[in-house]
Motif scaffolding. Sequence first.
Motif, PDB file in Angstrom:
ATOM      1  N   MET A   1      12.625 -10.214  -0.518  1.00  0.00           N
ATOM      2  CA  MET A   1      11.206  -9.964  -0.808  1.00  0.00           C
ATOM      3  C   MET A   1      10.935  -8.463  -0.723  1.00  0.00           C
ATOM      4  O   MET A   1      11.454  -7.766   0.130  1.00  0.00           O
ATOM      5  N   ALA A   2      10.097  -7.979  -1.664  1.00  0.00           N
ATOM      6  CA  ALA A   2       9.774  -6.548  -1.676  1.00  0.00           C
ATOM      7  C   ALA A   2       8.988  -6.188  -0.428  1.00  0.00           C
ATOM      8  O   ALA A   2       8.228  -6.992   0.120  1.00  0.00           O
ATOM      9  N   ASN A   3       9.184  -4.975   0.025  1.00  0.00           N
ATOM     10  CA  ASN A   3       8.448  -4.468   1.177  1.00  0.00           C
ATOM     11  C   ASN A   3       7.036  -4.096   0.742  1.00  0.00           C
ATOM     12  O   ASN A   3       6.824  -3.101   0.061  1.00  0.00           O
ATOM     13  N   ASP A   4       6.068  -4.922   1.116  1.00  0.00           N
ATOM     14  CA  ASP A   4       4.684  -4.711   0.691  1.00  0.00           C
ATOM     15  C   ASP A   4       4.155  -3.382   1.185  1.00  0.00           C
ATOM     16  O   ASP A   4       3.342  -2.731   0.525  1.00  0.00           O
ATOM     17  N   ASN A   5       4.621  -2.947   2.353  1.00  0.00           N
ATOM     18  CA  ASN A   5       4.131  -1.691   2.919  1.00  0.00           C
ATOM     19  C   ASN A   5       4.616  -0.477   2.140  1.00  0.00           C
ATOM     20  O   ASN A   5       4.112   0.626   2.321  1.00  0.00           O
ATOM     21  N   ALA A   6       5.647  -0.671   1.289  1.00  0.00           N
ATOM     22  CA  ALA A   6       6.166   0.460   0.518  1.00  0.00           C
ATOM     23  C   ALA A   6       5.301   0.751  -0.707  1.00  0.00           C
ATOM     24  O   ALA A   6       5.416   1.803  -1.311  1.00  0.00           O
ATOM     25  N   THR A   7       4.440  -0.203  -1.085  1.00  0.00           N
ATOM     26  CA  THR A   7       3.580  -0.011  -2.253  1.00  0.00           C
ATOM     27  C   THR A   7       2.421   0.903  -1.889  1.00  0.00           C
ATOM     28  O   THR A   7       1.671   0.622  -0.957  1.00  0.00           O
ATOM     29  N   PRO A   8       2.237   2.010  -2.616  1.00  0.00           N
ATOM     30  CA  PRO A   8       1.147   2.932  -2.260  1.00  0.00           C
ATOM     31  C   PRO A   8      -0.219   2.263  -2.361  1.00  0.00           C
ATOM     32  O   PRO A   8      -0.456   1.409  -3.218  1.00  0.00           O
ATOM     33  N   LEU A   9      -1.119   2.659  -1.490  1.00  0.00           N
ATOM     34  CA  LEU A   9      -2.493   2.174  -1.531  1.00  0.00           C
ATOM     35  C   LEU A   9      -3.314   3.080  -2.438  1.00  0.00           C
ATOM     36  O   LEU A   9      -3.136   4.293  -2.434  1.00  0.00           O
ATOM     37  N   VAL A  10      -4.198   2.484  -3.197  1.00  0.00           N
ATOM     38  CA  VAL A  10      -5.101   3.280  -4.026  1.00  0.00           C
ATOM     39  C   VAL A  10      -6.544   3.107  -3.601  1.00  0.00           C
ATOM     40  O   VAL A  10      -7.432   3.784  -4.116  1.00  0.00           O
ATOM     41  N   SER A  11      -6.802   2.214  -2.632  1.00  0.00           N
ATOM     42  CA  SER A  11      -8.163   1.942  -2.191  1.00  0.00           C
ATOM     43  C   SER A  11      -8.179   1.631  -0.702  1.00  0.00           C
ATOM     44  O   SER A  11      -7.283   0.956  -0.186  1.00  0.00           O
ATOM     45  N   ALA A  12      -9.229   2.113  -0.033  1.00  0.00           N
ATOM     46  CA  ALA A  12      -9.402   1.798   1.384  1.00  0.00           C
ATOM     47  C   ALA A  12      -9.853   0.368   1.587  1.00  0.00           C
ATOM     48  O   ALA A  12      -9.885  -0.109   2.724  1.00  0.00           O
ATOM     49  N   PHE A  13     -10.207  -0.326   0.515  1.00  0.00           N
ATOM     50  CA  PHE A  13     -10.566  -1.743   0.617  1.00  0.00           C
ATOM     51  C   PHE A  13      -9.339  -2.645   0.572  1.00  0.00           C
ATOM     52  O   PHE A  13      -9.460  -3.863   0.701  1.00  0.00           O
ATOM     53  N   ASP A  14      -8.172  -2.068   0.368  1.00  0.00           N
ATOM     54  CA  ASP A  14      -6.917  -2.820   0.449  1.00  0.00           C
ATOM     55  C   ASP A  14      -6.786  -3.367   1.879  1.00  0.00           C
ATOM     56  O   ASP A  14      -7.021  -2.628   2.843  1.00  0.00           O
ATOM     57  N   PRO A  15      -6.432  -4.624   2.039  1.00  0.00           N
ATOM     58  CA  PRO A  15      -6.349  -5.189   3.405  1.00  0.00           C
ATOM     59  C   PRO A  15      -5.333  -4.489   4.294  1.00  0.00           C
ATOM     60  O   PRO A  15      -5.411  -4.607   5.529  1.00  0.00           O
ATOM     61  N   ARG A  16      -4.408  -3.744   3.709  1.00  0.00           N
ATOM     62  CA  ARG A  16      -3.426  -3.022   4.530  1.00  0.00           C
ATOM     63  C   ARG A  16      -4.022  -1.749   5.132  1.00  0.00           C
ATOM     64  O   ARG A  16      -3.415  -1.117   5.993  1.00  0.00           O
ATOM     65  N   SER A  17      -5.203  -1.347   4.664  1.00  0.00           N
ATOM     66  CA  SER A  17      -5.855  -0.143   5.168  1.00  0.00           C
ATOM     67  C   SER A  17      -6.738  -0.485   6.363  1.00  0.00           C
ATOM     68  O   SER A  17      -7.450  -1.491   6.354  1.00  0.00           O
ATOM     69  N   ASP A  18      -6.706   0.365   7.359  1.00  0.00           N
ATOM     70  CA  ASP A  18      -7.575   0.193   8.536  1.00  0.00           C
ATOM     71  C   ASP A  18      -8.778   1.117   8.375  1.00  0.00           C
ATOM     72  O   ASP A  18      -8.929   2.116   9.089  1.00  0.00           O
ATOM     73  N   LEU A  19      -9.664   0.787   7.435  1.00  0.00           N
ATOM     74  CA  LEU A  19     -10.831   1.624   7.190  1.00  0.00           C
ATOM     75  C   LEU A  19     -11.758   1.679   8.397  1.00  0.00           C
ATOM     76  O   LEU A  19     -12.222   2.770   8.765  1.00  0.00           O
ATOM     77  N   PRO A  20     -12.052   0.554   9.083  1.00  0.00           N
ATOM     78  CA  PRO A  20     -12.934   0.647  10.263  1.00  0.00           C
ATOM     79  C   PRO A  20     -12.382   1.579  11.340  1.00  0.00           C
ATOM     80  O   PRO A  20     -13.130   2.367  11.936  1.00  0.00           O
ATOM     81  N   GLY A  21     -11.082   1.494  11.589  1.00  0.00           N
ATOM     82  CA  GLY A  21     -10.487   2.384  12.587  1.00  0.00           C
ATOM     83  C   GLY A  21     -10.581   3.837  12.170  1.00  0.00           C
ATOM     84  O   GLY A  21     -10.864   4.720  12.992  1.00  0.00           O
ATOM     85  N   ALA A  22     -10.347   4.103  10.877  1.00  0.00           N
ATOM     86  CA  ALA A  22     -10.437   5.476  10.375  1.00  0.00           C
ATOM     87  C   ALA A  22     -11.853   6.010  10.504  1.00  0.00           C
ATOM     88  O   ALA A  22     -12.068   7.162  10.926  1.00  0.00           O
ATOM     89  N   LEU A  23     -12.844   5.190  10.146  1.00  0.00           N
ATOM     90  CA  LEU A  23     -14.235   5.636  10.228  1.00  0.00           C
ATOM     91  C   LEU A  23     -14.617   5.991  11.655  1.00  0.00           C
ATOM     92  O   LEU A  23     -15.307   6.993  11.897  1.00  0.00           O
ATOM     93  N   GLY A  24     -14.152   5.201  12.621  1.00  0.00           N
ATOM     94  CA  GLY A  24     -14.450   5.507  14.013  1.00  0.00           C
ATOM     95  C   GLY A  24     -13.862   6.837  14.436  1.00  0.00           C
ATOM     96  O   GLY A  24     -14.535   7.651  15.096  1.00  0.00           O
ATOM     97  N   ASP A  25     -12.619   7.085  14.044  1.00  0.00           N
ATOM     98  CA  ASP A  25     -11.976   8.351  14.404  1.00  0.00           C
ATOM     99  C   ASP A  25     -12.612   9.533  13.671  1.00  0.00           C
ATOM    100  O   ASP A  25     -12.751  10.624  14.240  1.00  0.00           O
ATOM    101  N   TRP A  26     -12.989   9.333  12.420  1.00  0.00           N
ATOM    102  CA  TRP A  26     -13.630  10.417  11.673  1.00  0.00           C
ATOM    103  C   TRP A  26     -15.002  10.754  12.260  1.00  0.00           C
ATOM    104  O   TRP A  26     -15.380  11.925  12.299  1.00  0.00           O
ATOM    105  N   ARG A  27     -15.719   9.744  12.722  1.00  0.00           N
ATOM    106  CA  ARG A  27     -17.013  10.024  13.353  1.00  0.00           C
ATOM    107  C   ARG A  27     -16.836  10.819  14.634  1.00  0.00           C
ATOM    108  O   ARG A  27     -17.626  11.724  14.931  1.00  0.00           O
ATOM    109  N   ALA A  28     -15.806  10.476  15.384  1.00  0.00           N
ATOM    110  CA  ALA A  28     -15.536  11.232  16.613  1.00  0.00           C
ATOM    111  C   ALA A  28     -15.165  12.681  16.285  1.00  0.00           C
ATOM    112  O   ALA A  28     -15.486  13.603  17.044  1.00  0.00           O
ATOM    113  N   LEU A  29     -14.511  12.879  15.163  1.00  0.00           N
ATOM    114  CA  LEU A  29     -14.076  14.220  14.761  1.00  0.00           C
ATOM    115  C   LEU A  29     -15.218  15.038  14.147  1.00  0.00           C
ATOM    116  O   LEU A  29     -15.435  16.195  14.535  1.00  0.00           O
ATOM    117  N   LEU A  30     -15.939  14.446  13.202  1.00  0.00           N
ATOM    118  CA  LEU A  30     -16.907  15.198  12.399  1.00  0.00           C
ATOM    119  C   LEU A  30     -18.355  15.002  12.841  1.00  0.00           C
ATOM    120  O   LEU A  30     -19.226  15.809  12.472  1.00  0.00           O
TER     121      LEU A  30
END
Length: 558
Positions: A1-30
């Motif tokens: 089976m192909a390694n799904d994680n090797a496929t590049p993401l083109v959207s943060a809405f992809d289920p492999r993306s942790d958008l909520p976690g990123a937003l929390g860290d970006w808020r702490a930063l910016l």
Amino acid sequence: MANDNATPLVSAFDPRSDLPGALGDWRALLGNSHVLVDDQALTHYSRTTSSSSRRPAAILKPGTRDEVVQLVSIARRCRTPLYPLSTGQNWGYGDACAVYDGQVIVDLGRMNRIEHVDSALGYAVIEPGVTQGQLSRHLAEQGVPYWIDCTGSGPNSSLIGNILERGFGHSPYGNRFQSFSGMEVVLGSGEVLRTGFGHFPGARTTHLYPYGIGPYLDGIFTQSNFGIVTKLGLWLVPIPESFCPYIVLFDEDKDLLEALPQLQKLRLDRILQSVPHIGNDLRALASDAPFPRDRLPGNARLTPEVRAALRKGAGIGAWSMSGAFYGTSRQVALHKRLLKRALAKVDAKVIFLPPHILAAGQLFVRLFGRLAPFRGLEKKIRLGSALADMHSGKPTGAFLRGCYWRHQQGVPADFSDQTDLARERIGIMWMAPIIPFLREDLALLNREMDELFARFDFDCHVTVNMINERALAAVYTIDYDAEDEAETRRGVACYEAGVRRLFELGYPLYRASVRGMGLLANARDDEFAGAVTRLKRALDPDGIIAPGRYDGFESRPV
């Protein structure tokens, strides 16, 4: 089976993306105020003039290079694709839109520092949020004896943003790729790269000699998605002793074609120092008034009879060329004579517009412009003044008036340099091929494009720019009514057919739009595309910066 994680993401809405976690860290930063996810902000960044709306997942507004480094690190960890932009005024090519829905916009507009201006050597070190208007005002206020090179995109467009698209201006430094030196780039790996001599501590020549020592890397960060440019050195135009804009009018197509060899020789001989700009009658008519819907109800294209009548009423011919001469008074006088001599055997009218003539014209219009014999003079003086401003380092939005050609309400009464074309629901798509500086090529391409535009019932607005001594940068504009769904679909079909035809004819685009990225796919299997892909993997190993943007010319949705 192909390694799904090797496929590049083109959207943060992809289920492999942790958008909520990123937003929390970006808020702490910016801070919360610089991480936007509300509907109004997302809608603002999805507006477009080119029928290529993409809705982002969020907008980040960093204020420093170090914040960019950290937000890239967060994006890598959370697998959230970023899309950097400078001021989001990439009119006709995608505006502030990413290539895909769901990418996170990195708006660099807060990074608007003019870090240094060297008055002796004539350069400025700027960040991506620095606009044409901002740098122009700064130089004037500080009494720096230099101008900036201007484009016609208005005072609020980013200098770095345009350079990274390999855009061009109109002064002797109009080929902008040749007038910057020393970049600072945050790579997709999170590393900070300084090009040329910039990576040597204490180097005094970083912004003076672009090539440094060893491989020259700056070019790979233009029209690419390998990193985020956070600074560069920009060369400035020395204010000349004498300055004289000019306009050349050609009555018929054949007159311009006959003049082209003489103009090319003047460019080769460095007599035409600026980047002369040639527009057809439709470009001039569009700047003067909107499409005459009352005379052609239901049409998107002028009939030959109406076009001829409009041309006669405006007092213009088939083509007009504008440029400027710079130098000592004797140099300018010589170059004016050489231009007139070169065109002596051609049916062309040469008009010189030195500053004192324009000033006298402005005074005359104020005093007598309302009298019947002089009512058309005000528009001509306004155009001449706008050309003079653009060629002398004062950016203006005046040339954006032509974008309202198909707009239902026409040019708004409150039109100004602050006008936002995307907010105004303007519809424009630009196809910009490079062609040889030969009349045969220009005649062929103009004929092909006019026939194609006619097939889709659109006027073919054309500009041709003498980008260098051997090539012309042509721009074929589709003006469409963005509020008419059927006309918008027809405009998109015209654009896609036109881009494909340009490649078939051997005239590739010099610059792609968000919509046009997918149309570059015909080159996806060649060695160049393979090399681009390998560079992308090396410099942005997780593929998080602007997926889909000039990246190996892989097929992209349109």
